[in-house]
Design a protein around this motif. Sequence first.
Motif, PDB file in Angstrom:
ATOM      1  N   VAL A   1      33.182  37.450  31.148  1.00 39.30           N
ATOM      2  CA  VAL A   1      34.361  37.297  30.281  1.00 39.30           C
ATOM      3  C   VAL A   1      34.274  38.170  29.036  1.00 39.30           C
ATOM      4  O   VAL A   1      35.293  38.429  28.396  1.00 39.30           O
TER       5      VAL A   1
ATOM      6  N   ARG B   1      34.970  36.670  38.348  1.00 42.53           N
ATOM      7  CA  ARG B   1      36.143  36.602  37.485  1.00 42.53           C
ATOM      8  C   ARG B   1      37.282  35.995  38.282  1.00 42.53           C
ATOM      9  O   ARG B   1      37.485  36.314  39.458  1.00 42.53           O
TER      10      ARG B   1
ATOM     11  N   VAL C   1      42.547  27.499  39.183  1.00 41.35           N
ATOM     12  CA  VAL C   1      41.107  27.717  39.328  1.00 41.35           C
ATOM     13  C   VAL C   1      40.599  27.077  40.612  1.00 41.35           C
ATOM     14  O   VAL C   1      39.825  27.681  41.373  1.00 41.35           O
TER      15      VAL C   1
ATOM     16  N   LEU D   1      40.098  24.294  27.920  1.00 41.18           N
ATOM     17  CA  LEU D   1      41.290  24.905  27.321  1.00 41.18           C
ATOM     18  C   LEU D   1      42.067  23.870  26.504  1.00 41.18           C
ATOM     19  O   LEU D   1      42.542  24.174  25.398  1.00 41.18           O
TER      20      LEU D   1
ATOM     21  N   SER E   1      43.926  33.390  38.268  1.00 34.15           N
ATOM     22  CA  SER E   1      44.081  32.301  37.294  1.00 34.15           C
ATOM     23  C   SER E   1      44.395  32.856  35.914  1.00 34.15           C
ATOM     24  O   SER E   1      45.187  32.272  35.159  1.00 34.15           O
ATOM     25  N   GLU E   2      43.794  33.982  35.576  1.00 34.74           N
ATOM     26  CA  GLU E   2      44.055  34.601  34.277  1.00 34.74           C
ATOM     27  C   GLU E   2      45.530  34.962  34.128  1.00 34.74           C
ATOM     28  O   GLU E   2      46.111  34.839  33.042  1.00 34.74           O
TER      29      GLU E   2
ATOM     30  N   LEU F   1      35.277  30.976  29.421  1.00 34.27           N
ATOM     31  CA  LEU F   1      36.628  31.475  29.141  1.00 34.27           C
ATOM     32  C   LEU F   1      36.632  32.160  27.790  1.00 34.27           C
ATOM     33  O   LEU F   1      36.067  31.657  26.819  1.00 34.27           O
TER      34      LEU F   1
ATOM     35  N   SER G   1      37.395  30.484  22.975  1.00 35.79           N
ATOM     36  CA  SER G   1      36.287  30.716  23.894  1.00 35.79           C
ATOM     37  C   SER G   1      35.485  29.444  24.092  1.00 35.79           C
ATOM     38  O   SER G   1      35.397  28.601  23.202  1.00 35.79           O
TER      39      SER G   1
ATOM     40  N   ILE H   1      38.428  34.687  32.522  1.00 34.34           N
ATOM     41  CA  ILE H   1      37.885  33.418  33.000  1.00 34.34           C
ATOM     42  C   ILE H   1      36.891  33.720  34.111  1.00 34.34           C
ATOM     43  O   ILE H   1      37.145  34.557  34.984  1.00 34.34           O
TER      44      ILE H   1
ATOM     45  N   VAL I   1      31.003  27.719  33.880  1.00 32.99           N
ATOM     46  CA  VAL I   1      32.292  28.358  33.645  1.00 32.99           C
ATOM     47  C   VAL I   1      32.313  28.946  32.238  1.00 32.99           C
ATOM     48  O   VAL I   1      31.595  28.488  31.342  1.00 32.99           O
TER      49      VAL I   1
ATOM     50  N   ILE J   1      37.275  23.917  33.182  1.00 34.49           N
ATOM     51  CA  ILE J   1      38.092  24.949  32.528  1.00 34.49           C
ATOM     52  C   ILE J   1      39.356  24.339  31.941  1.00 34.49           C
ATOM     53  O   ILE J   1      39.757  24.652  30.810  1.00 34.49           O
TER      54      ILE J   1
END
Length: 304
Positions: free
Chosen positions: A135, A244, A269, A298, A248-249, A218, A198, A233, A216, A294
């Motif tokens: 990441v 990576r 994810v 977030l 999902s990103e 991010l 992050s 991610i 994981v 994840i």
Amino acid sequence: MVTPAYGSGALPSVWQPENLQELQALRSRLKGICCFTAGGTLLRTQWEGGLVQAPEHMISLACIPEMSGISNRGNEIVIGAMTRLKKCASQALLHQLPILQEAVNAIAAPSIRNVATIGGNIVSGVGDTLPALLVYDAKLHWLTDSGIEIRSVSSWLQGGRDGSRNPGDVLISIHIPMRPSSLLNVDSGHRPAVREVSFYRKLGRRETFSASLVTVALYGEIDSDNRWTKIAIAAGGGSGMAMRLLESEQQLLGSEATVMQAATLAAAVANEFTTYGDAFATEYYRKQTAANMIGAGLWEALHE
């Protein structure tokens, strides 16, 4: 150099090059009958467990100055592959890379981190630092038959998947771009108007000194309009290769950053993460755990 007779129960001959030129010469001379060692913690475990045979020759990388230390070079942080994990965890310069420091602190126990190196963790192919390096868009500098070559972490990991990786290449250093929070805006004298998000999470079979089941990471940047301008991610863990999660990103990139995105991202994810099952956890468990970690990470980051 140590040169005991090689055979049943004998130790390998140990070579200690003092610079990259000597290392390159030894690589050519001992090709196919040697292995490279950094801290040696993984090799020792593998030998004691009978997983790999001790080689006839072992090349220690400990005396090559270009491969140790942490420095700031222009707009990137450079970490020598032989830098001990303990130093990576405590070095003030790496406070600018909190995901990596958290990953390092989650590896094994202090006694292991005193000896083990970041390069050894990476070259294992399944190290807990890999999601963090993915990441952070890190580049790996390798000594190859053709000289120094630069590869992204993603491309090097892909080489392990498709069999194109050369086991005789030696990792020299890790290069990580500086984050916006570490750079001054030249025109105004102020830091860029970018909010960084992050986190790093690791789930093991026990709280400490445990191999991971899932890891994981991010990293994201949110502009003054509260929109994602960058998002990276990654997930891995156990003996599976980190990856990576590009699809999902895309669920976040360019959109407004809100806590409502946590559930959508978790679903993406779980659908994208490629992993495996074993005696400790099923493939489904690992996929769902990565998704939940994840999504929760977030939500916590944006809820602050």
